[in-house]
Design a protein around this motif. Structure first.
Motif, short mmCIF file in Angstrom:
data_model
loop_
_atom_site.label_atom_id
_atom_site.label_comp_id
_atom_site.label_asym_id
_atom_site.label_seq_id
_atom_site.Cartn_x
_atom_site.Cartn_y
_atom_site.Cartn_z
N ASP A 176 -4.82 2.70 -0.59
CA ASP A 176 -3.52 2.20 -1.01
C ASP A 176 -3.72 1.45 1.08
O ASP A 176 -3.78 2.64 2.14
CB ASP A 176 -2.13 3.30 -1.29
CG ASP A 176 -2.40 3.77 -2.19
OD1 ASP A 176 -2.81 2.55 -2.88
OD2 ASP A 176 -1.75 4.90 -2.58
N GLN A 178 -0.50 1.59 1.96
CA GLN A 178 1.27 1.47 2.61
C GLN A 178 1.40 2.81 2.47
O GLN A 178 0.56 4.29 1.72
CB GLN A 178 1.75 0.79 1.39
CG GLN A 178 2.05 -0.29 1.61
CD GLN A 178 2.99 -1.32 1.14
OE1 GLN A 178 2.34 -1.49 0.09
NE2 GLN A 178 4.17 -1.82 1.30
N LYS A 179 2.28 4.19 3.01
CA LYS A 179 2.20 5.44 2.63
C LYS A 179 3.83 4.95 1.21
O LYS A 179 4.00 5.34 0.96
CB LYS A 179 3.62 5.65 3.88
CG LYS A 179 2.41 6.00 5.35
CD LYS A 179 3.36 6.62 5.70
CE LYS A 179 4.32 5.68 6.65
NZ LYS A 179 5.63 6.38 7.46
N LYS A 192 -1.34 8.52 1.97
CA LYS A 192 -1.73 7.79 1.08
C LYS A 192 -2.46 8.30 0.28
O LYS A 192 -3.27 8.54 0.61
CB LYS A 192 -2.21 6.33 2.20
CG LYS A 192 -1.30 6.22 3.65
CD LYS A 192 -2.57 5.52 4.61
CE LYS A 192 -1.11 4.99 5.51
NZ LYS A 192 -2.23 3.68 6.11
#
Length: 204
Positions: A176, A178-179, A192
């Protein structure tokens, strides 16, 4: 995220419209070996793999010789395990993953490089805590909860080996970009997802 989803549908339609050969539909499944990459916030703990699985459907759309557009729709489980002196904590997250992949044939063998973006939609989270005295489990359906982002953008790279015209063996790594959320806590740390996976596919 709606724009990303619309773009994904647009790429799928464009690939189908320009296909040079019939579209092949397939099914696939495999083992997930997920863990997390900890971000900022409360992250003073160690994690390990929480084994899971993936299963879904695929399309194989030939664009030119040696290059195909191979989108997928998968149900996948991810998460991690963490041990402390108090016991073991396991978090299992369930996603609908939409990888939008390019498959590039390498040489004259059945080996292919697969690479592309992935959009993941969170459906539920299961937390489990176990110690020597018992266990406690909580399942959260991610609809009204704001603990996690409901959709995440990531990337995927791996290989596919075509055993024959119908069956393949594949391995891949997904991360990912994004967090999972913006403000981590000891209950919901910032991280992530990362997943190694192995599996088989069958094209009709």
């Amino acid at each position: 995220m709606k724009k990303i989803f619309i773009l994904a549908i647009g790429l799928f339609v464009a690939g189908a419209a320009n296909a040079q050969s019939p579209i092949r539909v397939g099914i696939k499944g495999g083992v997930n070996l997920p863990n997390i990459i900890k971000d900022d916030g409360n992250n003073n703990f160690n994690t390990k793999i929480n084994p899971g699985f993936n299963v879904g459907v695929t399309l194989d759309i030939t664009l030119i010789e040696g290059l195909s557009f191979t989108p997928e729709a998968l149900y996948a489980t991810k998460g991690y395990k963490s041990e402390s002196t108090f016991g073991e904590f396991t978090q299992t997250t369930s996603f609908i993953d939409i990888p939008l992949l390019a498959s590039i044939k390498l040489g004259g063998s059945g080996l292919n490089l697969v690479v592309g973006p992935q959009v993941s939609f969170l459906t539920s989270t299961k937390n489990k805590f176990e110690n020597g005295f018992g266990s406690a489990q909580q399942t959260i359906v991610e609809n009204d909860s704001d603990r996690f982002k409901k959709s995440l953008v990531g990337g995927l790279i791996g290989f596919r080996y075509d055993i024959n015209s119908n069956v393949d063996f594949h391995g891949r790594y997904a991360l990912d970009f994004q967090k999972n959320n913006e403000n981590g806590s000891s209950q919901t740390p910032e991280y992530k997802n990362q997943v190694f996976s192995l599996g088989f596919g069958y094209k009709f």
